[in-house]
Motif scaffolding. Structure first.
Motif, mmCIF file in Angstrom:
data_model
loop_
_atom_site.group_PDB
_atom_site.id
_atom_site.type_symbol
_atom_site.label_atom_id
_atom_site.label_comp_id
_atom_site.label_asym_id
_atom_site.label_seq_id
_atom_site.Cartn_x
_atom_site.Cartn_y
_atom_site.Cartn_z
ATOM 1 N N GLN A 39 20.939 -20.832 12.894
ATOM 2 C CA GLN A 39 21.678 -20.254 11.836
ATOM 3 C C GLN A 39 21.740 -21.444 10.715
ATOM 4 O O GLN A 39 22.484 -22.576 10.958
ATOM 5 C CB GLN A 39 23.319 -20.338 12.311
ATOM 6 N N PRO B 263 25.165 -16.643 20.249
ATOM 7 C CA PRO B 263 25.927 -15.573 19.402
ATOM 8 C C PRO B 263 27.230 -15.707 19.522
ATOM 9 O O PRO B 263 27.817 -15.830 20.582
ATOM 10 C CB PRO B 263 25.332 -14.482 20.060
ATOM 11 N N GLU C 12 29.857 -9.452 17.674
ATOM 12 C CA GLU C 12 29.427 -10.518 17.021
ATOM 13 C C GLU C 12 27.805 -10.348 17.430
ATOM 14 O O GLU C 12 26.973 -10.822 16.732
ATOM 15 C CB GLU C 12 30.213 -11.704 17.305
ATOM 16 N N GLU D 139 26.214 -7.740 15.498
ATOM 17 C CA GLU D 139 26.034 -7.818 14.391
ATOM 18 C C GLU D 139 24.984 -9.094 13.886
ATOM 19 O O GLU D 139 23.903 -8.847 13.050
ATOM 20 C CB GLU D 139 27.369 -8.650 13.619
ATOM 21 N N GLU D 140 24.860 -10.135 14.961
ATOM 22 C CA GLU D 140 23.875 -11.175 14.696
ATOM 23 C C GLU D 140 22.551 -11.000 15.224
ATOM 24 O O GLU D 140 21.621 -11.711 14.620
ATOM 25 C CB GLU D 140 24.455 -12.478 15.323
ATOM 26 N N THR D 141 22.399 -10.110 16.228
ATOM 27 C CA THR D 141 21.149 -10.079 17.044
ATOM 28 C C THR D 141 20.750 -8.500 17.125
ATOM 29 O O THR D 141 19.512 -8.288 17.411
ATOM 30 C CB THR D 141 21.287 -10.671 18.342
ATOM 31 N N VAL E 175 17.385 -10.088 14.043
ATOM 32 C CA VAL E 175 18.628 -11.040 13.499
ATOM 33 C C VAL E 175 19.016 -10.317 12.090
ATOM 34 O O VAL E 175 18.021 -9.771 11.336
ATOM 35 C CB VAL E 175 18.060 -12.367 13.097
ATOM 36 N N ASP E 176 20.139 -10.529 11.668
ATOM 37 C CA ASP E 176 20.669 -10.168 10.423
ATOM 38 C C ASP E 176 20.003 -10.569 9.196
ATOM 39 O O ASP E 176 20.017 -10.184 8.074
ATOM 40 C CB ASP E 176 22.197 -10.195 10.515
ATOM 41 N N GLU F 236 23.035 -14.245 8.025
ATOM 42 C CA GLU F 236 23.453 -15.405 8.915
ATOM 43 C C GLU F 236 22.587 -15.915 9.709
ATOM 44 O O GLU F 236 22.826 -17.133 9.962
ATOM 45 C CB GLU F 236 24.913 -14.545 9.812
ATOM 46 N N ILE F 237 21.834 -15.199 10.246
ATOM 47 C CA ILE F 237 20.840 -15.959 11.322
ATOM 48 C C ILE F 237 19.447 -15.781 10.785
ATOM 49 O O ILE F 237 18.685 -14.693 10.217
ATOM 50 C CB ILE F 237 20.869 -15.140 12.597
#
Length: 184
Positions: free
Chosen positions: A58, A67, A84, A87-89, A131-132, A135-136
């Motif tokens: 990140q 995550p 989360e 959203e992140e992965t 990944v988004d 953020e990532i």
């Protein structure tokens, strides 16, 4: 000395009497001002069947992390962890698939944060990680005996979860956690 204690008790007693007469709408903000506030988040230790751990890069942080993120108002920690993670992965698991580790709450009083930590296991070959991009930067599976440099909070959390040894550093995690020897 005795008169000081007596006067102090009388002032405290009177302050409590006045406080109790205040309407609840006035009392609540007064209590909140005098009470420490903590930020609460959920973190997910997502593993695959080979016991590898999913870690995230990140930016601008140096090091890899797990995550997770802050809970929304009135959100259950398990639901926040699943949200989360998704959203992140891009990994969509039902919140019931997340199991709390023991102890579940990891408190950092220095920065007034509480992380609720959950674990889940997936088949990495059948699980597509996306990944988004905002953020990532990157997500990758890592074996516990070949971890990359970690962020400080991730290193400490993995240490409290018993996955890394405190002898290492975030830049060079010591993953050789040994079982305690039995005494004769």
């Amino acid at each position: 000395m005795g008169s000081y204690r007596t006067a102090r008790k009388a002032v405290l007693r009177r302050a409590i009497q006045v406080f109790r007469r205040l309407p609840p709408k006035v009392r609540r903000p007064i209590v909140r001002l005098g009470t420490p506030n903590y930020t609460i988040g959920s973190v997910v230790l997502l593993r695959d069947h080979d016991d590898r751990l999913l870690l995230l890069q990140q930016p601008p942080q140096p090091g890899w992390s797990l995550p997770g993120g802050l809970l929304d108002k009135h959100e259950h920690p398990r639901d926040g962890g699943a949200r989360e993670l998704r959203e992140e992965t891009g990994v969509a698991l039902p919140s019931e698939a997340l199991t709390p580790i023991v102890p579940n709450a990891h408190v950092n009083p220095w920065v007034q944060e509480i992380d609720m930590v959950f674990t889940a296991t997936v088949d990495s070959d059948a699980t597509e990680v996306q990944v988004d991009g905002v953020e990532i930067q990157e997500a990758q599976w890592y074996s516990l005996d070949a971890l990359p440099p970690l962020t400080g909070p991730t290193f400490r959390l993995l240490g409290r979860a018993g996955l890394v040894s405190g002898e290492g550093t975030p830049e060079r995690p010591n993953y050789a956690v040994t079982e305690p020897e039995e005494s004769p």
